[in-house]
Design a protein around this motif. Sequence first.
Motif, short mmCIF file in Angstrom:
data_model
loop_
_atom_site.label_atom_id
_atom_site.label_comp_id
_atom_site.label_asym_id
_atom_site.label_seq_id
_atom_site.Cartn_x
_atom_site.Cartn_y
_atom_site.Cartn_z
N LEU A 16 0.09 3.04 2.34
CA LEU A 16 -0.68 1.87 1.92
C LEU A 16 -0.89 1.85 0.42
O LEU A 16 -0.86 0.79 -0.20
CB LEU A 16 -2.03 1.84 2.64
N LEU A 17 -1.11 3.01 -0.19
CA LEU A 17 -1.29 3.05 -1.64
C LEU A 17 0.05 2.92 -2.36
O LEU A 17 0.12 2.31 -3.42
CB LEU A 17 -1.97 4.36 -2.06
N ALA A 18 1.09 3.52 -1.79
CA ALA A 18 2.39 3.50 -2.46
C ALA A 18 3.10 2.16 -2.29
O ALA A 18 3.82 1.72 -3.18
CB ALA A 18 3.27 4.62 -1.91
N GLY A 19 2.93 1.50 -1.16
CA GLY A 19 3.61 0.24 -0.90
C GLY A 19 2.86 -0.95 -1.45
O GLY A 19 1.67 -0.88 -1.71
N GLN A 20 3.57 -2.01 -1.61
CA GLN A 20 2.95 -3.23 -2.07
C GLN A 20 2.46 -4.04 -0.88
O GLN A 20 3.07 -4.05 0.17
CB GLN A 20 3.96 -4.08 -2.82
N ILE A 21 1.37 -4.72 -1.07
CA ILE A 21 0.91 -5.68 -0.09
C ILE A 21 1.52 -7.02 -0.49
O ILE A 21 1.39 -7.47 -1.63
CB ILE A 21 -0.63 -5.77 -0.06
N ALA A 22 2.20 -7.64 0.45
CA ALA A 22 2.94 -8.87 0.16
C ALA A 22 1.99 -10.01 -0.23
O ALA A 22 0.86 -10.08 0.24
CB ALA A 22 3.76 -9.27 1.39
N GLN A 61 13.11 -11.50 2.71
CA GLN A 61 11.82 -11.72 2.05
C GLN A 61 10.93 -10.48 2.13
O GLN A 61 10.21 -10.18 1.17
CB GLN A 61 11.11 -12.92 2.67
N PHE A 62 10.98 -9.77 3.24
CA PHE A 62 10.17 -8.56 3.37
C PHE A 62 10.57 -7.55 2.30
O PHE A 62 9.71 -7.01 1.59
CB PHE A 62 10.36 -7.94 4.76
N LYS A 63 11.87 -7.31 2.16
CA LYS A 63 12.34 -6.34 1.16
C LYS A 63 11.97 -6.80 -0.25
O LYS A 63 11.54 -5.99 -1.08
CB LYS A 63 13.83 -6.10 1.27
N GLN A 64 12.10 -8.08 -0.51
CA GLN A 64 11.76 -8.62 -1.83
C GLN A 64 10.26 -8.45 -2.12
O GLN A 64 9.87 -8.08 -3.22
CB GLN A 64 12.15 -10.09 -1.89
N GLU A 65 9.42 -8.71 -1.14
CA GLU A 65 7.96 -8.65 -1.33
C GLU A 65 7.41 -7.22 -1.31
O GLU A 65 6.52 -6.90 -2.08
CB GLU A 65 7.26 -9.43 -0.21
N VAL A 66 7.93 -6.39 -0.43
CA VAL A 66 7.34 -5.07 -0.19
C VAL A 66 8.11 -3.95 -0.90
O VAL A 66 7.55 -2.90 -1.20
CB VAL A 66 7.24 -4.81 1.34
N GLY A 67 9.38 -4.18 -1.17
CA GLY A 67 10.16 -3.17 -1.86
C GLY A 67 10.85 -2.18 -0.94
O GLY A 67 11.41 -1.19 -1.40
N MET A 68 10.81 -2.43 0.36
CA MET A 68 11.53 -1.60 1.33
C MET A 68 11.86 -2.48 2.52
O MET A 68 11.27 -3.54 2.70
CB MET A 68 10.72 -0.37 1.74
N THR A 69 12.80 -2.02 3.33
CA THR A 69 13.18 -2.78 4.51
C THR A 69 12.05 -2.75 5.53
O THR A 69 11.21 -1.83 5.50
CB THR A 69 14.45 -2.22 5.16
N PRO A 70 12.04 -3.70 6.45
CA PRO A 70 11.02 -3.65 7.50
C PRO A 70 11.06 -2.34 8.30
O PRO A 70 10.01 -1.77 8.60
CB PRO A 70 11.36 -4.86 8.39
N GLU A 75 8.52 2.78 9.79
CA GLU A 75 8.58 4.24 9.88
C GLU A 75 7.53 4.88 8.96
O GLU A 75 6.84 5.82 9.36
CB GLU A 75 9.97 4.76 9.53
N SER A 76 7.38 4.36 7.78
CA SER A 76 6.39 4.91 6.84
C SER A 76 4.98 4.78 7.39
O SER A 76 4.18 5.72 7.28
CB SER A 76 6.47 4.19 5.49
N MET A 77 4.67 3.63 7.97
CA MET A 77 3.33 3.43 8.53
C MET A 77 3.09 4.36 9.71
O MET A 77 2.01 4.95 9.85
CB MET A 77 3.15 1.97 8.95
#
Length: 129
Positions: A16-22, A61-70, A75-77
């Motif tokens: 949550l801290l490392a990833g972006q919130i869309a 759009q997910f990859k563009q907004e969040v910086g990783m694939t869905p 998996e990260s979550m």
Amino acid sequence: MVFLKRPGGQTQFSTLLAGQIAQKTPIRAAQDFVADNLAADLTVAALAKRVGMSERNFSRQFKQEVGMTPADYVESMRLEAGRRLSEDTSIPLKKIAIDIGFSDDVAFRRSFARRFGTSPAAYRRSFGS
């Protein structure tokens, strides 16, 4: 109190801290659904359908907004939840694996080791409360 960055050179584990919130509402809605439903069907097809988008457009759009694939985000979550549960509870690791959406404890162990460089059991021995 929660540190935004772990002290003493410790690895920053929080997705949550490392990833972006869309910023875009459908992608943010998918992120919220993932966070609240880790054991659900979280395939690209299921998430895209949930937010009313085509799979291809959703993935792009997910990859563009969040910086990783869905898939990487899911998996990260799941791994973040597994890490927290391993650290903070005495729930059996096999149960944790199923509760956070892995098909079995072997898949959980492999993903955990790949991400954190150790097994869930070793992590629990080192950091468990």
